[in-house]
Scaffold this motif. Structure first.
Motif, PDB file in Angstrom:
ATOM      1  N   ARG A   1      20.979  -0.198  46.539  1.00 62.28           N
ATOM      2  CA  ARG A   1      19.586   0.135  46.203  1.00 62.28           C
ATOM      3  C   ARG A   1      19.456   1.630  45.930  1.00 62.28           C
ATOM      4  NH1 ARG A   1      15.348  -1.523  50.273  1.00 62.28           N
ATOM      5  NH2 ARG A   1      16.901  -1.006  51.815  1.00 62.28           N
TER       6      ARG A   1
ATOM      7  N   ASN B   1       6.918  10.671  47.446  1.00 60.97           N
ATOM      8  CA  ASN B   1       8.132  11.393  47.078  1.00 60.97           C
ATOM      9  C   ASN B   1       7.930  12.885  47.324  1.00 60.97           C
ATOM     10  OD1 ASN B   1      10.408  12.500  45.900  1.00 60.97           O
ATOM     11  ND2 ASN B   1      10.362  11.145  44.125  1.00 60.97           N
TER      12      ASN B   1
ATOM     13  N   ALA C   1      18.447   0.157  39.278  1.00 58.79           N
ATOM     14  CA  ALA C   1      17.073  -0.104  39.690  1.00 58.79           C
ATOM     15  C   ALA C   1      16.374  -0.953  38.648  1.00 58.79           C
ATOM     16  CB  ALA C   1      16.308   1.204  39.914  1.00 58.79           C
TER      17      ALA C   1
ATOM     18  N   ASP D   1      11.405   5.818  40.693  1.00 62.46           N
ATOM     19  CA  ASP D   1       9.948   5.976  40.691  1.00 62.46           C
ATOM     20  C   ASP D   1       9.539   7.186  39.861  1.00 62.46           C
ATOM     21  OD1 ASP D   1       9.722   3.786  42.321  1.00 62.46           O
ATOM     22  OD2 ASP D   1       9.474   4.932  44.172  1.00 62.46           O
TER      23      ASP D   1
ATOM     24  N   GLY E   1      15.894   4.914  44.627  1.00 65.47           N
ATOM     25  CA  GLY E   1      14.521   4.443  44.624  1.00 65.47           C
ATOM     26  C   GLY E   1      13.536   5.525  44.246  1.00 65.47           C
ATOM     27  N   TYR E   2      13.663   6.691  44.869  1.00 67.46           N
ATOM     28  CA  TYR E   2      12.783   7.821  44.549  1.00 67.46           C
ATOM     29  C   TYR E   2      12.995   8.276  43.107  1.00 67.46           C
ATOM     30  CZ  TYR E   2      11.777   8.380  49.558  1.00 67.46           C
ATOM     31  OH  TYR E   2      11.370   8.193  50.851  1.00 67.46           O
TER      32      TYR E   2
ATOM     33  N   ARG F   1      12.264  -2.290  37.579  1.00 68.94           N
ATOM     34  CA  ARG F   1      10.827  -2.151  37.785  1.00 68.94           C
ATOM     35  C   ARG F   1      10.127  -3.225  36.955  1.00 68.94           C
ATOM     36  NH1 ARG F   1      12.592   0.304  41.254  1.00 68.94           N
ATOM     37  NH2 ARG F   1      12.050   2.370  42.064  1.00 68.94           N
TER      38      ARG F   1
ATOM     39  N   LYS G   1      16.240   4.968  51.175  1.00 71.92           N
ATOM     40  CA  LYS G   1      16.237   3.795  50.296  1.00 71.92           C
ATOM     41  C   LYS G   1      14.834   3.382  49.880  1.00 71.92           C
ATOM     42  CE  LYS G   1      20.705   3.170  50.720  1.00 71.92           C
ATOM     43  NZ  LYS G   1      21.621   3.442  49.606  1.00 71.92           N
TER      44      LYS G   1
ATOM     45  N   THR H   1      11.278   2.733  48.183  1.00 74.38           N
ATOM     46  CA  THR H   1      10.786   2.553  46.823  1.00 74.38           C
ATOM     47  C   THR H   1       9.272   2.483  46.871  1.00 74.38           C
ATOM     48  OG1 THR H   1      12.763   1.368  46.092  1.00 74.38           O
ATOM     49  CG2 THR H   1      10.763   1.029  44.815  1.00 74.38           C
TER      50      THR H   1
END
Length: 716
Positions: free
Chosen positions: A332, A418, A114, A339, A335-336, A116, A412, A414
Motif C-alpha cells: 500500500r 497530509n 495506488a 492523494d 497513500g499520501y 483511486r 500507510k 489514505t
C-alpha cells in the motif's frame, strides 16, 4: 279330406284373451315397488349440523376468493415481469455500473502502487473467468442458482427461520436473496443514477433499501432477468458489477487489485477469498485484515468441497496454501503521495473523472519504503510511548520530481491529513538559507564578515525589537559561513536588513515558497509559515544550481487503452533565481552546517551532504532539510495542535530521521560530490577590530548601500 275328424278351435282370439288376463299379473311387481318407494319417502330426513354447513360455506367462499385473487395476482406478476423484461438493455450495457471513472497510479518502475475511484478491470464472462471463481460464487451465494426461477421460496423461508431464531425480525439479517435478486439490486431495478439529485453513495444506499415494497419489486425484476437472459448471462452481470472492497468493481478489478492477476488465472484459494468478500466487502477486504479474509476464504473452500465443486485434494491444497496479497497490494505504498497527485492534477481527469485514467508518477517505491522505515524506526526507538507528536517527510530530485512522501506517523494512511502538503508551519531557522542566498547573489562572499552583537530595530507601529541567539550569547564578528553553520540569529537579521527584506522575500518566493511571508525584520528568522513540500522544493533549487523548482508527482497522464498521453511533464525546473556561483557558495556553507555545525547528527559517512536545521518559537516546530548530490529530503516534526515539543530542536530528532532516511535512500547509489565551491573552513572567531571581507570583492558605489554595509558589518 276336409271333413274327417274333429275340428281344432281358433287360437287367435283365445291368445289375445289370455294376454289380457295375464297382464295384471305382470304389473304386480311394479305396484309393489311403488309402494316401497312411497314408504321410503315417508321416512323423515336426517337433520344437518348448522356449524358444518357454515364451515362448508366459508371454505367455498374462501376458495372462490383465493383462486380469483390468485389469478389476478398471477396476471399482475406476469405483466410486471414482462414490463421489466421489456425495459432491460442488452447484456454489454449492464456490466459496468459505475457513474464515474477511475485512476490507476504507476510508480517509476511502471508498477501499480495506488488506485483511486472504483476500478473496473474490463468485462469478464462465465466462460472467460476461472471455473473456480464461478463455482466459489455460486457455492457461497446461491447453490441452487441454476435451478430456481429467480426467486427461491425455500431460501427465503430458511432466511426467515434463521432471523427469527437469532432474535431479529423476519426481514432483518439474512435475506435469502438469490444471485438473480442480488443482480437486480446491483442494477438498482433499472433506475439510473441522477447525479443532480443524489450522490453516488446516496444512490447506492437507496438501491439497498429492504422494505416489503422494494423486495416485491426486486422479485419481479429478478424474474424479468430470468426471462431476458440465460443463467450464465445473469451470472456474468453479477461477476462484473459486484463491489469487492478497496475500490474494486467486479471480479476482474478485484483480482488485479489483490493478486495482480487476471480473473482467468486465479487458483481455488484466491477464488475463495474473492467470493468470500461478497458477504461484507470492506470488512473482509484482505488489504484491511488479511487473516480475517483468509478465514472467510476457508469457509468458502469448505462449502465448495461439500457441494462437490472441489475435490478433497484441491480443498486441502487451498487450506494449506491460503491466498496472499501481491507486493503492490501488500505494501500500500504512497497513500499520501497518491492523494497529493490526485489533488494537484486537473479535477476532470483525477478527482471528478468519468474516464479510466492511467497516471505515470515520479514515485520511487524503494525511496518511499526507505522514508517510511526511517519514520517508524525513530518513533519506535527515540520517542516516548504515548506521544502524540507527528512528523512528515518529503524526498525529491533536484528538478522537483517527488520520489517519496510521508504525511504522518501512520505511514500507510489514505485520505488522511497530509502534513507534508497541508500543514503550514513556521519555518524557523530553516528559512535562513534564503537570506544568505539573496546576499550571495548580490555579491557577498561565503567568507565575508558580519557582526554578532546586540541589535535593536525600531519597528514602526510596534516599537523596538531586539533579536537574540538561541544560546543568548554573542560571538562578535563572524563569517557568513560561521553564522549559518551555528544558526546565529543576529547575523541573519543584519544581513537581511542590509540587503533588503524585499530582496530576501523575492528570492524565497522565486524559489517556490508561495505562503505569505512576514513583512518585518523577523522574516530572516523564519517567522513566516510554509509547507514542508514548498521548503523542500526551495532547497532543491539550491542543489540544482540556483533555478526555481515546482515540485511535481505526475509525469504522464493518459486514458486507459490509449498510447498517447494527454498530459506530460519533463521536469519542474523554472527560471534562474540566483547565480550558479552563489548557489555553489551557499551549498558549501550548508555543507559546513552538517560537517561541524548545528546539523552534525545528520552527517553521512563517506557521502557529502548539506542542510539546515530549523526550530520555531517555543519549539512548536522542528525542521531539518538537506540534500546529497542525488536527493533533497525535508523533515518536519511537531504537534497538530501546536503544543510545544519537549527537548526537541531541528538538530535533534528531525536530523536523526533525515540521517536514517538518507542512509536507506542512498544505499547502492554511487557516491557523487556536491556541486559546491572548494572553500576553506572559516575560523570560529576573527579579530573584531578588522571587520573586513576575507576575499574582498568590489561592490557597487551606491553611497546608501555602502552606508548600510558599514552599519551592519558587511564591509566593502
Amino acid at each position: 279330406m276336409t271333413g274327417t275328424g274333429p275340428k281344432r278351435p281358433k287360437l287367435v282370439a283365445e291368445k289375445r284373451a289370455n294376454a289380457k288376463k295375464s297382464s295384471p299379473k305382470r304389473a304386480a311387481p311394479k305396484t309393489a315397488a311403488r309402494k316401497t318407494r312411497t314408504k321410503r319417502r315417508a321416512r323423515p330426513a336426517p337433520k344437518r349440523n348448522p356449524i358444518s354447513r357454515l364451515f362448508r360455506w366459508i371454505v367455498r367462499l374462501f376458495w372462490g376468493i383465493t383462486w380469483r385473487v390468485g389469478a389476478v395476482c398471477t396476471i399482475l406478476v406476469a405483466l410486471g415481469v414482462l414490463f421489466y423484461a421489456s425495459t432491460l438493455p442488452e447484456l454489454e450495457e449492464l456490466v459496468d455500473g459505475r457513474t464515474r471513472g477511475s485512476v490507476t497510479l504507476l510508480d517509476t518502475n511502471g508498477q501499480v502502487f495506488a488506485w483511486r475511484g472504483d476500478q473496473f478491470g474490463g468485462m469478464v464472462t462465465t466462460e472467460t473467468v476461472s471455473p473456480h471463481l464461478k463455482n466459489s460464487v455460486t457455492a457461497t451465494e446461491d447453490k441452487r442458482f441454476f435451478w430456481h426461477f429467480g426467486v427461491s421460496p425455500r431460501g427465503i423461508a430458511s432466511a426467515v427461520k434463521i432471523n427469527i431464531s437469532e432474535g431479529r425480525s423476519a426481514l432483518s439479517g439474512n435475506g435469502g436473496s438469490t444471485i438473480t435478486q442480488q443482480t437486480a439490486k446491483l442494477l438498482c431495478l433499472g433506475v439510473p443514477h441522477d447525479t443532480n439529485k443524489m450522490t453516488e453513495r446516496e444512490y447506492e444506499s437507496d438501491c439497498r433499501r429492504g422494505s416489503l415494497v422494494r423486495k416485491a419489486k426486486e422479485a419481479l425484476y429478478a424474474m424479468a432477468l430470468e426471462v431476458k437472459f440465460t443463467k450464465n448471462e445473469i451470472l456474468t452481470i453479477y461477476l462484473n458489477r459486484a463491489f469487492l472492497g478497496a475500490g474494486a468493481r467486479g471480479f476482474e478489478a478485484a483480482s488485479q487489485r489483490y493478486f495482480n492477476l487476471s480473473a482467468n488465472q486465479i487458483s481455488p484459494a484466491q477464488a475463495a477469498m474473492l467470493a468470500g468478500l461478497l458477504k461484507a466487502p470492506t470488512r473482509y477486504a484482505p488489504t484491511n485484515d488479511l487473516q480475517r479474509s483468509q478465514d472467510r476464504a476457508e469457509t468458502v473452500v469448505k462449502l465448495m468441497e461439500e457441494q462437490g465443486l472441489l475435490t478433497t485434494a484441491q480443498a486441502n491444497e487451498a487450506r494449506a496454501n491460503p491466498a496472499t496479497l501481491s507486493d503492490a497490494a501488500k505494501s500500500r505504498t504512497g497513500g499520501y503521495f497518491a492523494d497529493w497527485v490526485m489533488s494537484e492534477g486537473p479535477s476532470y481527469l483525477t478527482r471528478d473523472t468519468t474516464e479510466d485514467v492511467i497516471i505515470q508518477s515520479t514515485l520511487d517505491p524503494r525511496v518511499q519504503r526507505a522514508a517510511e522505515q526511517a519514520m517508524l524506526h525513530i518513533f519506535d526507538t527515540k520517542v516516548r510511548d504515548g506521544s502524540k507528536a507527528q512528523a512528515a517527510i518529503v524526498v525529491m530530485s533536484a528538478d522537483g520530481a517527488v520520489r517519496a512522501m510521508v504525511g504522518g506517523r501512520d505511514v500507510k494512511a489514505t485520505g488522511a491529513f497530509n502534513r507534508a502538503t497541508q500543514a503550514s508551519r513556521q519555518t524557523g531557522s530553516a528559512f535562513k538559507p534564503f537570506v544568505y542566498a539573496a546576499a550571495l547573489d548580490l555579491g557577498y562572499s561565503y567568507n565575508d564578515y558580519v557582526k554578532d552583537e546586540p541589535l535593536t530595530i525600531d519597528i514602526p507601529g510596534s516599537g523596538p525589537w531586539t533579536p537574540s541567539n538561541y544560546d543568548h550569547k554573542f560571538s562578535g564578528t563572524v563569517t557568513l559561513t560561521e553564522a549559518l553553520r551555528r544558526s546565529l540569529n543576529i547575523p541573519a537579521v543584519r544581513i537581511s536588513e542590509g540587503v533588503g527584506r524585499e530582496n530576501v522575500r523575492t528570492v524565497a518566493e522565486m524559489f517556490g515558497i508561495q505562503s505569505d511571508l512576514a513583512a518585518g525584520p523577523a522574516l530572516a528568522l523564519g517567522a513566516s509559515e510554509s509547507t514542508l513540500l514548498e521548503m523542500t522544493g526551495a532547497y532543491a533549487g539550491i542543489l540544482n544550481g540556483g533555478r526555481s523548482v515546482t515540485p511535481y508527482g505526475l509525469s504522464e497522464l493518459r486514458l486507459q487503452g490509449d498510447t498517447e498521453p494527454l498530459i506530460g511533464q519533463d521536469g519542474g525546473m523554472g527560471e534562474r533565481v540566483i547565480t550558479t556561483n552563489a548557489a555553489e557558495q551557499l551549498t558549501y556553507m550548508m555543507y559546513q552546517v552538517i560537517e561541524s555545525g548545528s546539523g552534525r547528527r545528520a552527517k553521512l559517512d563517506g557521502r557529502q551532504a548539506a542542510g539546515k536545521t530549523g526550530t520555531t518559537q517555543a519549539a512548536r516546530d522542528a525542521w531539518f532539510i538537506g540534500f546529497t548530490a542525488d536527493y533533497v529530503t525535508g523533515v518536519w516534526l511537531g504537534y497538530d495542535d501546536n503544543t510545544p515539543l519537549t527537548g526537541v530542536t531541528g538538530s535533534g530528532l528531525p536530523a536523526e530521521i533525515w540521517h536514517d532516511a538518507m542512509v536507506r535512500i542512498n544505499e547502492g547509489v554511487p557516491i557523487s560530490p556536491l556541486p559546491m565551491i572548494d572553500g576553506q573552513a572559516p575560523s570560529a572567531y576573527v579579530d573584531p577590530n578588522a571587520p573586513q571581507r576575507a576575499n574582498p570583492q568590489p561592490k557597487g558605489t551606491n553611497p546608501i548601500e555602502n552606508l548600510l554595509l558599514q552599519i551592519f558589518g558587511g564591509g566593502n
